[in-house]
Write an enzyme that holds these catalytic residues in place. Structure first.
Site, PDB file in Angstrom:
ATOM      1  N   ARG A  70     -85.163 -27.119   8.251  1.00  0.00           N
ATOM      2  CA  ARG A  70     -85.691 -28.017   9.293  1.00  0.00           C
ATOM      3  C   ARG A  70     -86.901 -28.819   8.810  1.00  0.00           C
ATOM      4  NH1 ARG A  70     -84.032 -28.217  14.697  1.00  0.00           N
ATOM      5  NH2 ARG A  70     -85.432 -29.679  15.665  1.00  0.00           N
ATOM      6  N   ASN A 112     -91.919 -40.869  24.216  1.00  0.00           N
ATOM      7  CA  ASN A 112     -90.652 -40.359  24.731  1.00  0.00           C
ATOM      8  C   ASN A 112     -90.657 -40.538  26.241  1.00  0.00           C
ATOM      9  OD1 ASN A 112     -88.194 -39.044  24.901  1.00  0.00           O
ATOM     10  ND2 ASN A 112     -88.983 -37.014  24.403  1.00  0.00           N
ATOM     11  N   THR A 113     -89.479 -40.488  26.841  1.00  0.00           N
ATOM     12  CA  THR A 113     -89.353 -40.489  28.296  1.00  0.00           C
ATOM     13  C   THR A 113     -88.777 -39.154  28.729  1.00  0.00           C
ATOM     14  OG1 THR A 113     -87.105 -41.380  28.345  1.00  0.00           O
ATOM     15  CG2 THR A 113     -88.909 -42.983  28.320  1.00  0.00           C
ATOM     16  N   HIS A 114     -89.019 -38.816  30.000  1.00  0.00           N
ATOM     17  CA  HIS A 114     -88.517 -37.545  30.531  1.00  0.00           C
ATOM     18  C   HIS A 114     -88.158 -37.752  31.999  1.00  0.00           C
ATOM     19  CE1 HIS A 114     -88.001 -33.220  30.634  1.00  0.00           C
ATOM     20  NE2 HIS A 114     -88.655 -33.185  31.777  1.00  0.00           N
ATOM     21  N   ASP A 146     -95.980 -34.621  21.175  1.00  0.00           N
ATOM     22  CA  ASP A 146     -96.786 -33.716  20.358  1.00  0.00           C
ATOM     23  C   ASP A 146     -95.900 -32.575  19.878  1.00  0.00           C
ATOM     24  OD1 ASP A 146     -96.535 -31.964  22.502  1.00  0.00           O
ATOM     25  OD2 ASP A 146     -98.645 -32.062  23.094  1.00  0.00           O
ATOM     26  N   ALA A 147     -96.497 -31.494  19.393  1.00  0.00           N
ATOM     27  CA  ALA A 147     -95.724 -30.400  18.802  1.00  0.00           C
ATOM     28  C   ALA A 147     -95.024 -29.531  19.845  1.00  0.00           C
ATOM     29  CB  ALA A 147     -96.626 -29.540  17.920  1.00  0.00           C
ATOM     30  N   GLY A 148     -95.365 -29.669  21.121  1.00  0.00           N
ATOM     31  CA  GLY A 148     -94.729 -28.874  22.164  1.00  0.00           C
ATOM     32  C   GLY A 148     -93.475 -29.533  22.701  1.00  0.00           C
ATOM     33  N   ASP A 150     -92.169 -31.471  25.579  1.00  0.00           N
ATOM     34  CA  ASP A 150     -92.564 -32.298  26.734  1.00  0.00           C
ATOM     35  C   ASP A 150     -93.983 -31.987  27.208  1.00  0.00           C
ATOM     36  OD1 ASP A 150     -89.978 -33.382  26.641  1.00  0.00           O
ATOM     37  OD2 ASP A 150     -89.194 -31.866  27.994  1.00  0.00           O
TER      38      ASP A 150
END
Length: 196
Positions: A70, A112-114, A146-148, A150
């Site tokens: 990865r 990003n969108t959510h 970020d790294a999380g 959402d």
């Protein structure tokens, strides 16, 4: 004073590309002073790549197969995206989490969108989860990745009412309309202000 060059945008996607289409249309009609310089996907069969090709936008595919390293995949994705010299990277239904190498290079300009009002209902099943919890209002969020999962800084949000009798599909369709408009507005604003 010379006009600044259009904002260079790379879009990443995994599916049909309706978010991409809204961006391409806004660029074409002049409501968004940006240029989509490349569209990438983790899936060679993503229909969004066809939308990009129809608009004469370069495409690339960078699959993550079972058993792949990865971190190597992430570094390769960062290298591919960097080759197009983007000012902004947009996740438009890109169903892969990026890692440290990608975020080190693009973390301050990767959005990003959510389909929910974050921090409520993160993850891949936000619309279903919203309905299961019986909320009366949900919505859409544009955020800095970020790294999380959402968890990034929220840039824009808009509410969408849950109507009596809504199904996951009917509610998601109304959210998508808002999501597409918010994404275009965010890109257009960034093109002008160069700050998120």
């Amino acid at each position: 004073m010379p006009k600044p060059r259009p904002l260079r945008v790379v879009v990443l996607l995994s599916g049909s590309g309706t978010l991409l289409q809204s961006v391409l249309e806004a660029v074409a009609d002049g409501t968004c002073e940006a240029e989509v310089v490349a569209v990438g996907s983790d899936r060679a069969d993503a229909y969004g790549l066809e939308r990009a090709r129809a608009a004469h936008v370069p495409t690339f595919v960078h699959p993550l197969r079972t058993g792949d390293d990865r971190a190597l995949w992430d570094a390769g994705l960062a290298e591919l995206v960097a080759s197009y010299e983007p000012d902004l990277v947009v996740s438009a239904g890109f169903m892969k989490l990026v890692g440290a190498a990608f975020l080190a290079q693009f973390g301050d300009r990767f959005i990003n969108t959510h389909p929910a009002l974050l921090p409520s209902f993160p993850g891949a099943h936000a619309v279903r989860d919203s309905l299961a919890h019986g909320v009366k209002v949900t919505g859409a969020t544009v955020f800095l990745v970020d790294a999380g999962v959402d968890t990034g800084r929220i840039i824009a949000q808009e509410a969408v009412a849950v109507e009596p009798g809504d199904t996951e599909a009917s509610l998601h369709e109304r959210i998508k309309v808002v999501e597409r408009r918010m994404l275009v507005d965010t890109i257009a604003r960034y093109a002008t202000e160069r700050t998120l």
